[in-house]
Design a protein around this motif. Structure first.
Motif, PDB file in Angstrom:
ATOM      1  N   SER A 118       0.848  -1.192   0.000  1.00  0.00           N
ATOM      2  CA  SER A 118       0.000   0.000   0.000  1.00  0.00           C
ATOM      3  C   SER A 118       0.880   1.238   0.000  1.00  0.00           C
ATOM      4  O   SER A 118       1.965   1.237   0.588  1.00  0.00           O
ATOM      5  N   PRO A 119       0.424   2.320  -0.629  1.00  0.00           N
ATOM      6  CA  PRO A 119       1.200   3.563  -0.621  1.00  0.00           C
ATOM      7  C   PRO A 119       1.051   4.292   0.709  1.00  0.00           C
ATOM      8  O   PRO A 119      -0.023   4.288   1.310  1.00  0.00           O
ATOM      9  N   SER A 120       2.138   4.917   1.172  1.00  0.00           N
ATOM     10  CA  SER A 120       2.065   5.650   2.440  1.00  0.00           C
ATOM     11  C   SER A 120       1.291   6.946   2.292  1.00  0.00           C
ATOM     12  O   SER A 120       0.752   7.468   3.257  1.00  0.00           O
ATOM     13  N   GLN A 121       1.247   7.479   1.047  1.00  0.00           N
ATOM     14  CA  GLN A 121       0.506   8.721   0.763  1.00  0.00           C
ATOM     15  C   GLN A 121       0.918   9.838   1.719  1.00  0.00           C
ATOM     16  O   GLN A 121       0.099  10.593   2.229  1.00  0.00           O
ATOM     17  N   SER A 122       2.242   9.904   1.968  1.00  0.00           N
ATOM     18  CA  SER A 122       2.824  10.969   2.797  1.00  0.00           C
ATOM     19  C   SER A 122       2.332  10.948   4.235  1.00  0.00           C
ATOM     20  O   SER A 122       2.406  11.952   4.939  1.00  0.00           O
ATOM     21  N   GLN A 123       1.825   9.813   4.694  1.00  0.00           N
ATOM     22  CA  GLN A 123       1.366   9.737   6.079  1.00  0.00           C
ATOM     23  C   GLN A 123       2.551   9.653   7.030  1.00  0.00           C
ATOM     24  O   GLN A 123       3.517   8.925   6.785  1.00  0.00           O
ATOM     25  N   LEU A 124       2.489  10.364   8.150  1.00  0.00           N
ATOM     26  CA  LEU A 124       3.494  10.223   9.179  1.00  0.00           C
ATOM     27  C   LEU A 124       3.402   8.835   9.782  1.00  0.00           C
ATOM     28  O   LEU A 124       2.345   8.222   9.814  1.00  0.00           O
ATOM     29  N   GLY A 125       4.535   8.353  10.280  1.00  0.00           N
ATOM     30  CA  GLY A 125       4.539   7.043  10.909  1.00  0.00           C
ATOM     31  C   GLY A 125       4.849   5.943   9.919  1.00  0.00           C
ATOM     32  O   GLY A 125       4.961   4.797  10.284  1.00  0.00           O
ATOM     33  N   GLY A 126       5.022   6.284   8.626  1.00  0.00           N
ATOM     34  CA  GLY A 126       5.394   5.273   7.658  1.00  0.00           C
ATOM     35  C   GLY A 126       4.335   4.228   7.416  1.00  0.00           C
ATOM     36  O   GLY A 126       4.600   3.134   6.944  1.00  0.00           O
ATOM     37  N   VAL A 127       3.112   4.520   7.778  1.00  0.00           N
ATOM     38  CA  VAL A 127       2.030   3.574   7.540  1.00  0.00           C
ATOM     39  C   VAL A 127       0.926   4.276   6.763  1.00  0.00           C
ATOM     40  O   VAL A 127       0.706   5.470   6.906  1.00  0.00           O
ATOM     41  N   MET A 159       4.628   5.389  15.151  1.00  0.00           N
ATOM     42  CA  MET A 159       3.193   5.182  14.935  1.00  0.00           C
ATOM     43  C   MET A 159       2.840   3.709  14.799  1.00  0.00           C
ATOM     44  O   MET A 159       1.748   3.278  15.178  1.00  0.00           O
ATOM     45  N   VAL A 160       3.769   2.911  14.247  1.00  0.00           N
ATOM     46  CA  VAL A 160       3.464   1.495  14.031  1.00  0.00           C
ATOM     47  C   VAL A 160       3.233   0.782  15.357  1.00  0.00           C
ATOM     48  O   VAL A 160       2.498  -0.207  15.428  1.00  0.00           O
ATOM     49  N   ILE A 186      12.625   5.399  19.447  1.00  0.00           N
ATOM     50  CA  ILE A 186      12.267   4.122  18.819  1.00  0.00           C
ATOM     51  C   ILE A 186      12.848   2.952  19.593  1.00  0.00           C
ATOM     52  O   ILE A 186      12.301   1.854  19.590  1.00  0.00           O
ATOM     53  N   MET A 187      13.966   3.172  20.300  1.00  0.00           N
ATOM     54  CA  MET A 187      14.526   2.120  21.148  1.00  0.00           C
ATOM     55  C   MET A 187      13.540   1.778  22.274  1.00  0.00           C
ATOM     56  O   MET A 187      13.398   0.616  22.657  1.00  0.00           O
ATOM     57  N   GLU A 188      12.862   2.786  22.786  1.00  0.00           N
ATOM     58  CA  GLU A 188      11.900   2.553  23.857  1.00  0.00           C
ATOM     59  C   GLU A 188      10.643   1.863  23.346  1.00  0.00           C
ATOM     60  O   GLU A 188       9.933   1.219  24.113  1.00  0.00           O
ATOM     61  N   MET A 189      10.360   2.012  22.050  1.00  0.00           N
ATOM     62  CA  MET A 189       9.178   1.381  21.470  1.00  0.00           C
ATOM     63  C   MET A 189       9.417  -0.084  21.133  1.00  0.00           C
ATOM     64  O   MET A 189       8.499  -0.902  21.185  1.00  0.00           O
ATOM     65  N   ALA A 190      10.649  -0.440  20.752  1.00  0.00           N
ATOM     66  CA  ALA A 190      10.938  -1.781  20.247  1.00  0.00           C
ATOM     67  C   ALA A 190      10.830  -2.834  21.337  1.00  0.00           C
ATOM     68  O   ALA A 190      11.252  -2.620  22.480  1.00  0.00           O
ATOM     69  N   ASP A 191      10.267  -3.975  20.982  1.00  0.00           N
ATOM     70  CA  ASP A 191      10.203  -5.107  21.908  1.00  0.00           C
ATOM     71  C   ASP A 191      11.389  -6.043  21.698  1.00  0.00           C
ATOM     72  O   ASP A 191      11.916  -6.615  22.642  1.00  0.00           O
ATOM     73  N   ILE A 192      11.784  -6.204  20.426  1.00  0.00           N
ATOM     74  CA  ILE A 192      12.930  -7.053  20.089  1.00  0.00           C
ATOM     75  C   ILE A 192      13.736  -6.358  18.993  1.00  0.00           C
ATOM     76  O   ILE A 192      13.166  -5.911  17.996  1.00  0.00           O
ATOM     77  N   LEU A 193      15.046  -6.265  19.188  1.00  0.00           N
ATOM     78  CA  LEU A 193      15.944  -5.761  18.152  1.00  0.00           C
ATOM     79  C   LEU A 193      16.568  -6.964  17.453  1.00  0.00           C
ATOM     80  O   LEU A 193      17.130  -7.846  18.106  1.00  0.00           O
ATOM     81  N   LEU A 194      16.466  -7.012  16.136  1.00  0.00           N
ATOM     82  CA  LEU A 194      17.007  -8.118  15.358  1.00  0.00           C
ATOM     83  C   LEU A 194      18.142  -7.605  14.483  1.00  0.00           C
ATOM     84  O   LEU A 194      17.925  -6.774  13.597  1.00  0.00           O
ATOM     85  N   VAL A 195      19.338  -8.073  14.746  1.00  0.00           N
ATOM     86  CA  VAL A 195      20.482  -7.712  13.909  1.00  0.00           C
ATOM     87  C   VAL A 195      20.531  -8.713  12.766  1.00  0.00           C
ATOM     88  O   VAL A 195      20.864  -9.890  12.957  1.00  0.00           O
ATOM     89  N   ASN A 196      20.182  -8.256  11.573  1.00  0.00           N
ATOM     90  CA  ASN A 196      20.087  -9.123  10.400  1.00  0.00           C
ATOM     91  C   ASN A 196      21.462  -9.293   9.746  1.00  0.00           C
ATOM     92  O   ASN A 196      22.424  -8.628  10.110  1.00  0.00           O
TER      93      ASN A 196
END
Length: 326
Positions: A118-127, A159-160, A186-196
């Motif tokens: 889906s297009p983000s249509q310039s929405q904040l939060g990348g969604v 926002m996600v 964003i560090m405070e928001m993340a539940d799991i950090l995945l180093v790919n």
């Protein structure tokens, strides 16, 4: 459109009906919006609950590759997986490439998977604005896991977290500096950090990077929605499919713990309130783009430019006379 028929087909898990319903909720037409609201209301209380997993990461970190490998692992376990991938829209033309499906070729052919760019249509939060409603539709269609891939990473990307049960942050080896633009939020928001990309020559670097992030996470204030040891950092390799099962087990443990402690349902209730307030704000802003408010706003703007009114006085007049907000 027969809303009752569409509802029946969605509850039966028909992918074509699901795709049509998502198109309906994404439409900006007033008649389509009315139908979309009727459909969402009809599907309310269907009793199905998917695990909603938000995923973010900097461009080039391998989000699409990870999602395909992770999705294939889940479908191999008999789970139904929906992927809502949001593509950035051009600020100039408004268009999007919507190429996520081509980057997930194997997963797109899996009968237990559904991929919707889906297009983000310039929405904040990348969604996309209606991503939250698309999640509800996927849940009603019987999907067990809904993955929401967002555009890039930044302060507004948090926002996600307001539409997911778990939030994963995908990172690259030796990418410590990439969090400089992300900062603490964003560090405070993340539940799991995945180093790919923990494979080949980068494997040892990925392990060191993971240790660095784990140390940084220990410095954060403990959140009430986390059991001991969370949030945590882990290494994965989407290329070699390593670490994916362990990451999934950790996600399940965290989700189960939150269900048992009431955090899961409480968080969803908070999110519902958040999106209600966001929808009210969005609709109020939309009124500024319609007549007679649009014309009045333009006239007042000219008065402000000419020095006849201060910005505050002009805003007060517009709100009092045209939006009837007192």
């Amino acid at each position: 459109m027969d809303i009752e028929d569409l509802k029946t087909r969605i509850l039966a898990g028909e992918r074509r009906a699901l795709a049509r319903a998502i198109t309906l909720v994404e439409s900006g037409r007033a008649d389509h919006r009315a139908q979309a609201l009727s459909l969402l209301e009809a599907l309310k209380g269907h009793g199905r609950e998917a695990l909603r997993v938000g995923l973010s990461g900097t461009p080039g970190v391998g989000k699409s590759t990870f999602i395909e490998a992770f999705g294939m692992m889940l479908t191999a376990q008999g789970l139904k997986v929906a992927v809502l991938a949001v593509d950035p829209s051009s600020a100039r033309s408004g268009g999007s490439i919507l190429g996520d499906k081509t980057r997930m070729e194997r997963l797109s052919r899996d009968k237990n998977a559904f991929i919707r760019p889906s297009p983000s249509q310039s929405q904040l939060g990348g969604v996309a604005r209606r991503t939250r409603e698309a999640i509800d539709l996927c849940e009603a269609a019987g999907f067990d896991v809904v993955l929401i891939e967002t555009v890039g990473v930044g302060q507004s990307e948090t926002m996600v977290a307001e539409m997911s049960d778990l939030f994963l942050l995908l990172l690259a080896p030796a990418g410590g500096d990439e969090l400089q633009g992300v900062k603490r939020g964003i560090m405070e928001m993340a539940d799991i950090l995945l180093v790919n990309k923990a494979d080949g020559a980068l494997k040892s670097t990925a392990v060191r990077t993971c240790a660095d992030y784990a140390g940084a996470l220990r410095l954060l204030r403990k959140r009430p929605q986390d059991p001991e040891g969370f949030p945590k950092a882990m290494t994965v390799s989407a290329l070699e499919d390593s670490g994916l099962l362990t990451a999934w087990e950790e996600m399940q443990f965290l989700a189960d713990w939150r269900r048992e402690t009431g955090q899961f349902a409480g968080r969803r209730a908070e999110q519902a309130r958040f999106w209600f307030e966001a929808e009210v704000r969005e609709r109020l802003l939309a009124r500024l783009k319609r007549e007679p408010v649009k014309g009045a706003m333009e006239a007042l703007a000219r008065d402000v430019e000419a020095g006849g009114l201060t910005p505050s006085a002009a805003a007060e007049e517009l709100l009092r006379d045209y939006l009837q907000m007192g």
